[in-house]
Design an enzyme around this catalytic site. Structure first.
Site, mmCIF file in Angstrom:
data_model
loop_
_atom_site.group_PDB
_atom_site.id
_atom_site.type_symbol
_atom_site.label_atom_id
_atom_site.label_comp_id
_atom_site.label_asym_id
_atom_site.label_seq_id
_atom_site.Cartn_x
_atom_site.Cartn_y
_atom_site.Cartn_z
ATOM 1 N N ARG A 18 0.827 -1.219 0.000
ATOM 2 C CA ARG A 18 0.000 0.000 0.000
ATOM 3 C C ARG A 18 0.852 1.256 0.000
ATOM 4 N NH1 ARG A 18 -3.584 -0.623 5.042
ATOM 5 N NH2 ARG A 18 -1.581 -1.355 5.784
ATOM 6 N N ASN A 36 -6.087 -2.956 2.464
ATOM 7 C CA ASN A 36 -6.019 -4.398 2.663
ATOM 8 C C ASN A 36 -7.435 -4.930 2.811
ATOM 9 O OD1 ASN A 36 -3.228 -4.545 2.636
ATOM 10 N ND2 ASN A 36 -3.028 -4.455 4.851
#
Length: 91
Positions: A18, A36
């Site tokens: 990320r 996530n």
């Protein structure tokens, strides 16, 4: 401008996927979000110029160094105007 939805499978959590994606998105001047998922995948929605969005998708096919990407599902979405690119923290 185009908006794309990505669902990335493999070893993609706990490998800075990320954060690395956020840095790339800012460099490419694209906006959206990444997070996530509970099932171990990473999900993202990005919007920007077609060539920059394509570069982002290409990155997601390999991810950062410690990632192992098995699959990237990409689908077009209705154009969405995001103000920035953000990492959604769901924990």
């Amino acid at each position: 401008m185009e908006t794309m939805h990505l669902l990335i499978s493999g070893k993609v959590q706990g490998v800075f996927f990320r954060e690395t994606s956020r840095r790339l998105a800012e460099k490419l001047h694209i906006n959206g979000w990444i997070k996530n998922c509970a099932d171990g995948k990473v999900e993202a929605v990005v919007t920007g110029d077609k060539s920059e969005v394509e570069q982002f998708i290409e990155f997601c096919k390999t991810g950062p160094e410690r990632a192992f990407v098995e699959k990237v599902e990409v689908s077009k979405r209705e154009k969405t105007d995001f103000k920035k690119f953000e990492v959604i923290r769901n924990h």
